[in-house]
Structures are given as C-alpha cells and as structure tokens.
Design an enzyme around this catalytic site. Sequence first.
Site, PDB file in Angstrom:
ATOM      1  N   GLY A 281       0.817  -1.219   0.000  1.00  0.00           N
ATOM      2  CA  GLY A 281       0.000   0.000   0.000  1.00  0.00           C
ATOM      3  C   GLY A 281       0.844   1.259   0.000  1.00  0.00           C
ATOM      4  O   GLY A 281       0.553   2.221  -0.720  1.00  0.00           O
ATOM      5  N   CYS A 282       1.888   1.268   0.796  1.00  0.00           N
ATOM      6  CA  CYS A 282       2.749   2.449   0.891  1.00  0.00           C
ATOM      7  C   CYS A 282       3.521   2.662  -0.405  1.00  0.00           C
ATOM      8  O   CYS A 282       3.769   3.799  -0.809  1.00  0.00           O
ATOM      9  CB  CYS A 282       3.692   2.328   2.079  1.00  0.00           C
ATOM     10  SG  CYS A 282       2.793   2.264   3.654  1.00  0.00           S
TER      11      CYS A 282
END
Length: 160
Positions: A50-51
């Site tokens: 996600g990051c």
Amino acid sequence: MSPTTTDRLSPGDAAPDFTLTSDAGEQVTLSNLRGRKVIVYFYPAAMTPGCTKQACDFSDSLDALTSTGYEVLGVSKDKPAKLAKFRERDHLTLTLLSDESLEVHKAFGAYGEKSLYGKLVQGVIRSTFVIDEDGTVELAQYNVKATGHVAKLRRDLGME
C-alpha cells in the site's frame, strides 16, 4: 480522551514545525519551506504494497503538484537508509523523511489508536496534510486510502 490518542489537526491550525532527516541524509525543516505550499503525508512503512502504491502515485503526480507550487514530503518511521532503498527500488522522485521517534507523527495526529482487522491497535494513521505558504494547515485528511488517494487529493485541490 485516552492518553494514547493524539489530538488531530484541523484547517486553520498552525502546522507543527519539524526537522527530519531525508533519505539523502539531509535535514529538512518545515518552516524553511515557508512561502511554498507543502503536502506532508504520513505512511506506515516503506516497501510495503500500500505504501509503495501511494508513494508511486505521489511520484507520478509530482510534476503536476510542483508546477502548481506544491512541495511533497513523505514521512514514515523508517530509517533514512531504508527510505533510500525505497526511493531507489521504486524510482521515487519525492522527498522521504525519517521520523523514527514518531514525535512528528504524534504532533500531526498521525499516530494513535486505529482499527486493524477489527482490533484496536496503536500505529501510524495514514494521513495527508496540505500546508499553505504561511505554515497553516489548509487540509487535514486522516485514515486515507493508499490507492486512489493522490487522485482524490488533486481533485480536492482543484487540479482535476
């Protein structure tokens, strides 16, 4: 309010000043960027799916953001060396800052109680702040999604 919950910032608040070390080993001080608009976003961990998606989205939008006067700073608790690997691995073009102590996260309300898989835990709250030329919070968004957030932010800023 429990002692583990951090107060959140709102539009009109003064942005907490900070000096953090970048992925390039340089010191970056928020107040030194006065006169420019700054987007500061907090993310849980470099090199996680996600990051990575969020950082790549910011990198892909960096030209559009800088051409309209925005600096972009990504902040995590990762060490500068890990951030440098993250930048290199994913060809990131934005400035990544290390806040190992979590002091800046807490000052922005980006660390505290959150729900993770239905359980309440202490952790980084994925958050984004737009700070105006005078150092005032213009936009404070908490619990943002990693995917699609940059496009939404650009719409919120009237860029799309």
